[in-house]
Design a protein around this motif. Structure first.
Motif, PDB file in Angstrom:
ATOM      1  N   SER A   1       0.561  -1.280   0.072  1.00  0.00           N
ATOM      2  CA  SER A   1      -0.499  -0.052   0.179  1.00  0.00           C
ATOM      3  C   SER A   1       0.965   1.371   0.073  1.00  0.00           C
ATOM      4  N   GLY A   2       1.552   1.152   0.928  1.00  0.00           N
ATOM      5  CA  GLY A   2       2.837   2.157   0.369  1.00  0.00           C
ATOM      6  C   GLY A   2       3.556   1.949  -0.747  1.00  0.00           C
ATOM      7  N   PHE A   3       3.847   1.552  -1.311  1.00  0.00           N
ATOM      8  CA  PHE A   3       4.882   1.407  -2.646  1.00  0.00           C
ATOM      9  C   PHE A   3       3.596   1.905  -2.925  1.00  0.00           C
ATOM     10  N   LEU A   4       2.290   1.445  -3.705  1.00  0.00           N
ATOM     11  CA  LEU A   4       1.282   2.578  -4.388  1.00  0.00           C
ATOM     12  C   LEU A   4       1.433   3.153  -4.258  1.00  0.00           C
ATOM     13  N   ALA A   5       0.913   3.796  -3.347  1.00  0.00           N
ATOM     14  CA  ALA A   5       0.847   5.614  -2.413  1.00  0.00           C
ATOM     15  C   ALA A   5       2.058   6.227  -3.045  1.00  0.00           C
ATOM     16  N   SER A   6       3.215   5.567  -3.019  1.00  0.00           N
ATOM     17  CA  SER A   6       4.313   6.905  -3.214  1.00  0.00           C
ATOM     18  C   SER A   6       4.228   6.061  -4.777  1.00  0.00           C
ATOM     19  N   LYS A   7       3.761   5.314  -5.791  1.00  0.00           N
ATOM     20  CA  LYS A   7       3.408   5.965  -7.336  1.00  0.00           C
ATOM     21  C   LYS A   7       2.084   6.655  -7.982  1.00  0.00           C
ATOM     22  N   GLY A   8       1.076   7.105  -6.709  1.00  0.00           N
ATOM     23  CA  GLY A   8       0.268   8.096  -6.914  1.00  0.00           C
ATOM     24  C   GLY A   8      -1.074   7.405  -6.732  1.00  0.00           C
ATOM     25  N   TYR A   9      -1.118   5.996  -6.632  1.00  0.00           N
ATOM     26  CA  TYR A   9      -2.370   4.731  -6.487  1.00  0.00           C
ATOM     27  C   TYR A   9      -2.957   4.703  -5.376  1.00  0.00           C
ATOM     28  N   MET A  10      -3.978   5.209  -5.558  1.00  0.00           N
ATOM     29  CA  MET A  10      -5.412   5.224  -4.806  1.00  0.00           C
ATOM     30  C   MET A  10      -5.533   3.984  -4.517  1.00  0.00           C
ATOM     31  N   LEU A  11      -5.250   3.921  -3.327  1.00  0.00           N
ATOM     32  CA  LEU A  11      -5.823   2.403  -2.372  1.00  0.00           C
ATOM     33  C   LEU A  11      -7.440   2.584  -1.274  1.00  0.00           C
ATOM     34  N   TYR A  12      -7.685   1.902  -1.679  1.00  0.00           N
ATOM     35  CA  TYR A  12      -9.157   1.784  -0.823  1.00  0.00           C
ATOM     36  C   TYR A  12      -8.745   0.465   0.117  1.00  0.00           C
ATOM     37  N   ALA A  13      -9.567   0.418   0.989  1.00  0.00           N
ATOM     38  CA  ALA A  13      -9.862  -0.924   2.246  1.00  0.00           C
ATOM     39  C   ALA A  13     -10.379  -2.176   1.384  1.00  0.00           C
ATOM     40  N   THR A  14     -11.488  -1.411   0.347  1.00  0.00           N
ATOM     41  CA  THR A  14     -11.674  -2.630  -0.525  1.00  0.00           C
ATOM     42  C   THR A  14     -10.702  -3.598  -1.528  1.00  0.00           C
ATOM     43  N   ASP A  15      -9.990  -2.794  -1.753  1.00  0.00           N
ATOM     44  CA  ASP A  15      -8.891  -3.235  -2.455  1.00  0.00           C
ATOM     45  C   ASP A  15      -7.659  -4.504  -1.415  1.00  0.00           C
ATOM     46  N   ILE A  16      -6.925  -3.637  -0.200  1.00  0.00           N
ATOM     47  CA  ILE A  16      -6.921  -4.686   0.503  1.00  0.00           C
ATOM     48  C   ILE A  16      -7.560  -5.696   0.815  1.00  0.00           C
ATOM     49  N   SER A  17      -8.164  -5.788   0.862  1.00  0.00           N
ATOM     50  CA  SER A  17      -9.818  -6.867   1.234  1.00  0.00           C
ATOM     51  C   SER A  17      -9.240  -8.306  -0.024  1.00  0.00           C
ATOM     52  N   HIS A  18      -9.405  -7.523  -1.516  1.00  0.00           N
ATOM     53  CA  HIS A  18      -9.495  -8.364  -2.067  1.00  0.00           C
ATOM     54  C   HIS A  18      -7.699  -9.070  -2.212  1.00  0.00           C
ATOM     55  N   ILE A  19      -7.408  -8.268  -1.746  1.00  0.00           N
ATOM     56  CA  ILE A  19      -6.014  -8.416  -1.795  1.00  0.00           C
ATOM     57  C   ILE A  19      -5.288  -9.834  -1.688  1.00  0.00           C
ATOM     58  N   PHE A  20      -5.765  -9.208   0.228  1.00  0.00           N
ATOM     59  CA  PHE A  20      -5.615 -10.450   1.152  1.00  0.00           C
ATOM     60  C   PHE A  20      -6.626 -11.088   0.954  1.00  0.00           C
ATOM     61  N   LYS A  21      -7.630 -11.602   0.553  1.00  0.00           N
ATOM     62  CA  LYS A  21      -8.089 -12.957  -0.037  1.00  0.00           C
ATOM     63  C   LYS A  21      -7.267 -13.444  -0.921  1.00  0.00           C
ATOM     64  N   ALA A  22      -6.848 -13.073  -1.676  1.00  0.00           N
ATOM     65  CA  ALA A  22      -6.608 -13.168  -3.308  1.00  0.00           C
ATOM     66  C   ALA A  22      -4.675 -14.219  -2.505  1.00  0.00           C
ATOM     67  N   ILE A  23      -4.186 -13.605  -1.739  1.00  0.00           N
ATOM     68  CA  ILE A  23      -2.777 -13.950  -1.063  1.00  0.00           C
ATOM     69  C   ILE A  23      -3.204 -14.839   0.168  1.00  0.00           C
TER      70      ILE A  23
END
Length: 194
Positions: A47-69
């Motif tokens: 999430s920090g890596f993406l923010a440093s590139k200017g990407y917006m990340l949402y709680a739903t994204d975090i949940s999706h990624i967690f489920k995937a891994i």
């Protein structure tokens, strides 16, 4: 502003992680959030890596990624627990961490962490299609609130990671600490990780 998603690779993410993990209070915050809020360290770093590139990340994204891994996360947790049990079994013996067995356990755990990061980047393919912000500071401010939401999401939806113990008398104290750690972590990401 458009960032080529080719710059968001698992290798670039790994290098970012190595750079920021040991900087300032990052490690302490990450481990606290892992232990107390059941948030995944690699997802927090991503999430920090993406923010440093200017990407917006949402709680739903975090949940999706967690489920995937999740399967990889469970494997990494088992490997970490095995390494910690071994270290505790020979506590007081400084040679323990120098043993070939301990080093092999650590190397296996690190390999699992790398595989987890590769899976995180793959799971984020839709996120990488989004436009990026020119105001990177806004991406980090957004990240703060979305990480707090994620901590509560995991707590309220369980997902086999209980997060905050919402029935605890210390709920307010714990949630305040989690917010503080997230705030410090995002500050570290924004200064060290750019």
């Amino acid at each position: 502003m458009s960032v080529n998603s080719a710059f968001v690779t698992s290798d670039a993410f790994w290098q970012y992680s190595l750079r920021v993990y040991g900087a300032g209070q990052t490690k302490d915050c990450l481990l606290y959030l892992q232990d107390e809020a059941n948030l995944n360290v690699n997802i927090l770093l991503f999430s920090g890596f993406l923010a440093s590139k200017g990407y917006m990340l949402y709680a739903t994204d975090i949940s999706h990624i967690f489920k995937a891994i999740k399967p990889l996360d469970e494997r990494t947790k088992r490997l970490r627990a095995k390494r910690i049990r071994f270290a505790l079994a020979c506590s007081g013996q400084s040679k323990c961490k120098l043993s070939a067995y301990y080093k092999a356990l650590m190397a296996t755990e690190i390999m699992s962490e790398k595989e987890q990061q590769e899976a995180i980047v793959k799971a984020a393919s839709d996120i990488l299609k989004r436009p990026v912000l020119t105001n990177i500071s806004y991406a980090f401010e957004n990240l703060k609130s979305e990480l707090v939401k994620s901590a509560y999401f995991f707590a309220n939806n369980n997902l086999d990671c209980p997060g905050l113990d919402l029935s605890s008398d210390k709920k307010l104290e714990k949630s305040t600490l989690i917010r503080q750690k997230i705030s410090v972590l995002v500050q570290q990401f924004s200064t060290v990780g750019r």
